[in-house]
Enzyme design. Structure first.
Site, mmCIF file in Angstrom:
data_model
loop_
_atom_site.group_PDB
_atom_site.id
_atom_site.type_symbol
_atom_site.label_atom_id
_atom_site.label_comp_id
_atom_site.label_asym_id
_atom_site.label_seq_id
_atom_site.Cartn_x
_atom_site.Cartn_y
_atom_site.Cartn_z
ATOM 1 N N HIS A 76 0.846 -1.191 0.000
ATOM 2 C CA HIS A 76 0.000 0.000 0.000
ATOM 3 C C HIS A 76 0.887 1.248 0.000
ATOM 4 C CE1 HIS A 76 -4.030 -1.680 1.627
ATOM 5 N NE2 HIS A 76 -3.375 -2.647 0.998
ATOM 6 N N GLU B 172 0.813 3.956 1.813
ATOM 7 C CA GLU B 172 1.239 4.424 3.140
ATOM 8 C C GLU B 172 2.368 3.568 3.702
ATOM 9 O OE1 GLU B 172 -3.371 4.906 3.193
ATOM 10 O OE2 GLU B 172 -1.887 3.667 2.152
ATOM 11 N N CYS C 143 -6.771 2.366 5.141
ATOM 12 C CA CYS C 143 -7.444 1.137 5.556
ATOM 13 C C CYS C 143 -6.985 0.788 6.974
ATOM 14 C CB CYS C 143 -7.097 -0.002 4.589
ATOM 15 S SG CYS C 143 -5.366 -0.543 4.725
#
Length: 173
Positions: A62, A64, A92
């Site tokens: 992801h 991040e 998320c």
């Protein structure tokens, strides 16, 4: 023509969200869900990331997570105190947890994620007072631009999937 006036913090948020959006566009060009992230420390980007789950064949790829790993290497610490994370889509549960664990004090996000967002949409991991660290969250910076890129991606994906389904169907006839 109406001109909007922004204070210095808002200008900074827009500047860095544009950098996160540039990362999201890299994911888009790879055929990935266009999510981008940058981490800023002392007015300098120290971590960048974009979604690469399909490319890397990893649920951990992801935006991040990539940006957090890179930022930690730059400042030589797992604690990213004093940093601000800019992300084009609400984190998320995995990313929100990593943000809390990294002790990032501020997250600036563009679009909400009503199906999986953990900065207030589905649940709020970032501002949960039961954790030992809470994150200040600023919402809606460049929301329209980031949302449009996501909508465009998913529209194109539906069209591609429909065409592939029709191609398979006609091949079996």
């Amino acid at each position: 023509m109406k001109t909007e006036k922004f204070n210095e913090d808002e200008k900074k948020d827009i500047k860095y969200m544009r950098a996160a959006l540039a990362q999201a566009k890299k994911a888009y060009r790879l055929g990935e869900v266009p999510i981008g992230c940058v981490i800023v420390y002392e007015d300098r980007i120290i971590g960048r990331g974009y979604n690469r789950r399909n490319t890397d064949k990893s649920p951990l790829a992801h935006a991040e997570i990539t940006a957090i790993k890179r930022a930690g290497k730059v400042i030589k610490d797992w604690r990213l105190e004093g940093c601000t994370l800019y992300v084009t889509l609400e984190p998320c549960q995995m990313c929100a947890g990593a943000i809390v664990q990294a002790r990032i004090p501020v997250v600036v996000m563009a679009a909400e994620n009503p199906k999986a967002g953990c900065a207030g949409s589905v649940m709020d991991i970032l501002e949960n007072p039961e954790f030992n660290h809470q994150v200040e969250v600023r919402r809606g910076v460049l929301k329209d631009e980031c949302s449009m890129l996501l909508k465009k991606f998913f529209l194109e994906l539906r069209i591609r999937n429909k065409a592939e389904k029709e191609k398979k169907s006609s091949a079996t006839e």
